[in-house]
Structure formats: C-alpha cells, structure tokens
Design a protein around this motif. Structure first.
Motif, PDB file in Angstrom:
ATOM      1  N   TRP A 167      21.320   2.386   2.823  1.00 43.65           N
ATOM      2  CA  TRP A 167      22.582   2.462   3.559  1.00 43.65           C
ATOM      3  C   TRP A 167      22.624   1.406   4.658  1.00 43.65           C
ATOM      4  CZ3 TRP A 167      24.046   6.794   7.453  1.00 43.65           C
ATOM      5  CH2 TRP A 167      25.390   6.708   7.771  1.00 43.65           C
ATOM      6  N   GLY A 211      15.450  10.768   0.834  1.00 38.46           N
ATOM      7  CA  GLY A 211      16.340  10.636   1.992  1.00 38.46           C
ATOM      8  C   GLY A 211      16.054   9.385   2.798  1.00 38.46           C
ATOM      9  N   MET A 212      14.779   9.071   2.957  1.00 37.89           N
ATOM     10  CA  MET A 212      14.396   7.869   3.699  1.00 37.89           C
ATOM     11  C   MET A 212      14.856   6.613   2.957  1.00 37.89           C
ATOM     12  SD  MET A 212      10.650   6.877   5.188  1.00 37.89           S
ATOM     13  CE  MET A 212       9.920   6.454   3.640  1.00 37.89           C
ATOM     14  N   LEU A 223      12.695   9.029  11.976  1.00 37.67           N
ATOM     15  CA  LEU A 223      13.456  10.177  11.489  1.00 37.67           C
ATOM     16  C   LEU A 223      12.744  10.867  10.317  1.00 37.67           C
ATOM     17  CD1 LEU A 223      17.132   8.863  11.599  1.00 37.67           C
ATOM     18  CD2 LEU A 223      16.118  10.647  13.035  1.00 37.67           C
ATOM     19  N   LEU A 238      18.532   6.125   3.438  1.00 38.88           N
ATOM     20  CA  LEU A 238      18.837   5.561   4.759  1.00 38.88           C
ATOM     21  C   LEU A 238      18.516   4.073   4.815  1.00 38.88           C
ATOM     22  CD1 LEU A 238      17.662   8.398   7.177  1.00 38.88           C
ATOM     23  CD2 LEU A 238      19.995   7.652   6.730  1.00 38.88           C
ATOM     24  N   TYR A 248      15.086  -0.006  10.531  1.00 40.91           N
ATOM     25  CA  TYR A 248      13.982   0.534   9.743  1.00 40.91           C
ATOM     26  C   TYR A 248      13.037   1.399  10.569  1.00 40.91           C
ATOM     27  CZ  TYR A 248      11.422  -3.352  11.782  1.00 40.91           C
ATOM     28  OH  TYR A 248      10.852  -4.220  12.659  1.00 40.91           O
ATOM     29  N   ARG A 256      22.486   1.676   7.897  1.00 42.74           N
ATOM     30  CA  ARG A 256      23.160   2.048   9.152  1.00 42.74           C
ATOM     31  C   ARG A 256      22.185   2.066  10.319  1.00 42.74           C
ATOM     32  NH1 ARG A 256      26.995   2.626  12.536  1.00 42.74           N
ATOM     33  NH2 ARG A 256      27.660   4.661  13.217  1.00 42.74           N
ATOM     34  N   PHE A 257      20.949   2.490  10.050  1.00 35.07           N
ATOM     35  CA  PHE A 257      19.928   2.580  11.096  1.00 35.07           C
ATOM     36  C   PHE A 257      18.869   1.505  10.869  1.00 35.07           C
ATOM     37  CE2 PHE A 257      21.409   6.979  10.325  1.00 35.07           C
ATOM     38  CZ  PHE A 257      22.010   7.203  11.554  1.00 35.07           C
ATOM     39  N   THR A 276      14.663   4.786  11.072  1.00 34.88           N
ATOM     40  CA  THR A 276      14.586   5.541   9.821  1.00 34.88           C
ATOM     41  C   THR A 276      13.183   6.112   9.613  1.00 34.88           C
ATOM     42  OG1 THR A 276      16.285   4.139   8.853  1.00 34.88           O
ATOM     43  CG2 THR A 276      14.910   5.378   7.333  1.00 34.88           C
TER      44      THR A 276
END
Length: 116
Positions: free
Chosen positions: A21, A14-15, A32, A18, A26, A23-24, A29
């Motif tokens: 992707w 998942g990391m 999160l 991200l 580093y 979008r966020f 991420t």
C-alpha cells in the motif's frame, strides 16, 4: 495449522499489504507488525525487543540514516551532474559504472577481444 501459526501468517500478510500500500514508512510498518505480534500473543513482550540489541541492527540502522542524510543533502546529484557532462559515450559510462579506471590501452585491448 495451529492458532499461533495462523496468527503469524495473518500478521505477515497484513504487513505485506501495508508495504504494498505504501501509506506508511517501512519502519512504521515493521513496528506495527511487532506490536501486533505482541498483542496477539505470538511474541512475548520480554522477547520482542531482544533483536534490537544485536550489533547488525545498529549497523544497518546507521547506514540507513547516513544514506538518507546524503540523499537529502543533494551531494550525489551535484556530483552526478558534473560527471554527466563529461561522460557522454557508452564506453565511458561503462568505465565509470564498473570502476575500471585503467589505461586506455588496457580498455582497447579488452574491447578488441569482444569485437567480431
């Protein structure tokens, strides 16, 4: 494969998704992923933030902040713009990139060795 191992691999996948992707940022991420690891029980809340007490984390974080500040200030672009006007030949660019600020005589001896 045990449940904690499966959850760890799922968190890493998942990391990575991200990160790909984009979008966020580093750091968001990473936080999160850390919070997900705490929520899933992979990492205990007591141990989750122990890594931030290490000196190298502070050093790397400081370097990232300083590099972002230098980038936003435009100092590097200004210096490169002035340097680009003077450095037009490939040989000069190589001198700048490799930091060989030796005499021209030394450079001509080095380049003469590599000529066929």
């Amino acid at each position: 494969m045990t449940l904690p191992q499966s959850l760890s691999i799922a968190t890493l996948i998942g990391m990575m998704m991200l990160f790909i992707w984009g979008r966020f940022r580093y750091d968001v991420t990473a936080i999160l992923a850390l919070l997900a690891s705490i929520a899933l029980g992979i990492v205990s809340p007591k141990d989750a933030f122990k890594g931030f007490s290490d000196d190298i984390v502070i050093i790397v974080g400081s370097a990232l902040v300083i590099s972002a500040a230098v980038q936003r200030s435009g100092v590097i672009e200004l210096a490169l713009a002035k340097l680009a006007k003077r450095v037009t030949r490939v040989r000069s660019q190589l001198l700048v990139l490799t930091r060989r600020w030796g005499s021209r005589l030394r450079w001509s001896r080095i380049s003469a060795r590599w000529r066929c």
